[in-house]
Design an enzyme around this catalytic site. Structure first.
Site, mmCIF file in Angstrom:
data_model
loop_
_atom_site.group_PDB
_atom_site.id
_atom_site.type_symbol
_atom_site.label_atom_id
_atom_site.label_comp_id
_atom_site.label_asym_id
_atom_site.label_seq_id
_atom_site.Cartn_x
_atom_site.Cartn_y
_atom_site.Cartn_z
ATOM 1 N N MET A 103 50.519 43.276 64.846
ATOM 2 C CA MET A 103 50.135 43.279 63.431
ATOM 3 C C MET A 103 50.371 44.637 62.772
ATOM 4 S SD MET A 103 46.474 42.430 61.650
ATOM 5 C CE MET A 103 46.445 40.682 61.964
ATOM 6 N N TYR A 129 51.929 42.853 73.602
ATOM 7 C CA TYR A 129 51.378 41.510 73.832
ATOM 8 C C TYR A 129 52.387 40.635 74.562
ATOM 9 C CZ TYR A 129 47.502 42.397 70.590
ATOM 10 O OH TYR A 129 46.378 42.892 69.984
ATOM 11 N N LYS A 138 63.810 37.698 40.139
ATOM 12 C CA LYS A 138 62.700 36.841 40.594
ATOM 13 C C LYS A 138 62.034 37.487 41.807
ATOM 14 C CE LYS A 138 65.953 34.051 43.278
ATOM 15 N NZ LYS A 138 66.761 32.824 43.259
ATOM 16 N N ARG A 155 69.137 20.251 44.786
ATOM 17 C CA ARG A 155 67.877 20.955 44.633
ATOM 18 C C ARG A 155 67.402 20.684 43.211
ATOM 19 N NH1 ARG A 155 67.507 27.318 46.144
ATOM 20 N NH2 ARG A 155 68.447 27.397 44.074
#
Ligand SMILES: *Cc1c(COP(=O)(O)O)cnc(C)c1O
Length: 375
Positions: free
Chosen positions: A308, A256, A35, A130
């Site tokens: 990023m 940052y 998957k 689930r």
């Protein structure tokens, strides 16, 4: 020259890890769980290496179709079953086996017109809450399926919530065994963690196991055990290069938010890899807590925040590392070095699964040459 980041998929390691799944469950058939694009590796890329499996388990009908197009004629199991009635048409056409976990899926089957009856895996909710029928409703669902001309064999299935941890599987296993005692059909119980950790439990031995993360070279129960303990090999490398270096003096900050401050003279390297490549932004690069990275195959650490497109690494102990030096974010580095994905995931407060699956589409991926070699 393209931006130097790339991901490599190690086909020989996939095959090795599949053999480990077989060895851990020698009497069972093995579903290779593919998957989420084979946990980020790409189904088409992983297919050749994993075709020794007894079947492929996944969720997405488009991925099932891709496997048929690649030439796979063996079993394919849809782990969440049909999402709407017309999915059953594709199941009939491509001979897909499917999980049945709620009543509507039985209704759809009852209305479905098919020449060939379907093979289904009836899922029990044995405690994870689930998917699946409760132990009380399970028998009724089984009887309904058994009476349908659209249904051929019914396998019995459940999924463990704590196979990787302290709680273990005993409670759920007992619930499943008691509720299915006199029902015929194959059994399918274990994920990677149950396959590796609970193999000695006779009750958990079943006809099928569902091996996912172990195929991709991440330990399902890290940090209790690592890949070396389970003899699993890394199947994915994420690597890039230094594109700049900076010399810092005491008091200088990095990135940052200025979250890292140099306490003395220090050299750092800037790597062409950021969160837009799938590297976790929450990976720490603090003085007291950081994330491992390899530069030229030597282990160092992240400094400052991941941005990023870039991240920064400490080059204090690596005076030879210059622009162009190879940086391994996880997987195989040069000269036989490795950085297990689990080490990076753990430092970042997540799991190997998430890092693999998060590999961003902008990162070029290719199959590695047989031996992990330097560039
Ligand atoms: C994803 C999944 C697996 C595989 O789990 P791993 O922990 O990756 O081995 C097995 N069974 C089901 C139902 C799943 O959804």
């Amino acid at each position: 020259m393209p931006r130097p980041i790339e991901a490599l998929v190690h086909a020989d390691a996939l095959t090795h890890n599949l053999a480990r799944a077989r060895a851990a469950a020698p009497d069972a058939r093995v579903w290779a769980v593919v998957k989420a694009a084979a946990y980020g590796h790409g189904i088409a890329r992983a297919y050749e290496a994993l075709r020794g499996a007894d079947g492929f388990a996944l969720l997405d009908l488009a991925e099932a179709q891709l496997l048929r197009e690649l030439g796979w004629r063996g079993p394919i199991l849809l782990l969440e079953g049909a999402f709407e009635p017309r999915d059953l048409e594709l199941c009939s056409r491509l001979n897909l086996w499917h999980v049945v976990h709620h009543v509507a899926q039985i209704d759809w089957l009852a209305m479905h017109k098919t020449q060939a009856p379907h093979r289904v895996f009836l899922k029990m909710n044995s405690g994870m809450n689930r998917l699946g029928f409760t132990p009380t409703a399970y028998r009724g669902a089984w009887a309904r399926l058994d009476a349908l001309p659209q249904v051929d064999e019914i396998a019995l299935m459940t999924h463990f919530a704590d196979a990787d941890g302290e709680r273990g599987i005993a409670r759920q296993l007992q619930t499943f065994v008691e509720a299915t005692r006199d029902l015929p059909g194959e059994r399918c119980l274990s994920n990677s963690a149950a396959t590796l950790r609970h193999a000695a439990d006779a009750q958990v031995r079943a006809d099928w196991v569902r091996a996912g993360i172990m195929l991709y070279g991440s330990a399902p129960d890290f940090p209790s055990h690592d890949v070396a303990h389970w003899d699993l090999r890394p199947t994915m490398t994420l690597r890039s290069r230094l594109i700049a270096t900076q010399q810092l003096a005491a008091g200088d900050c990095v990135g940052y938010g200025s979250t890292y401050t140099a306490t003395g003279p220090m050299r750092i390297g800037i790597v062409a890899c950021g969160y837009a490549d799938g590297y976790p932004r929450h990976a720490p690069g603090l003085a007291e807590r950081s994330t491992p990275v390899l530069v030229n195959g030597r282990r160092t650490r992240l400094v400052g925040r991941v941005s990023m497109d870039m991240l920064a690494v400490d080059l204090s102990a690596l005076p030879d590392a210059e622009v162009g030096a190879e940086v391994t974010l996880w997987g195989h580095g040069p000269q036989g070095s490795t950085l297990p994905i689990d080490d990076v995931a753990h430092a970042a407060g997540t799991i190997g699964y998430e890092l693999m699956c998060a590999l961003a589409p902008r990162v070029p991926v290719r199959l590695a040459d047989a031996a992990p070699a330097a560039r």
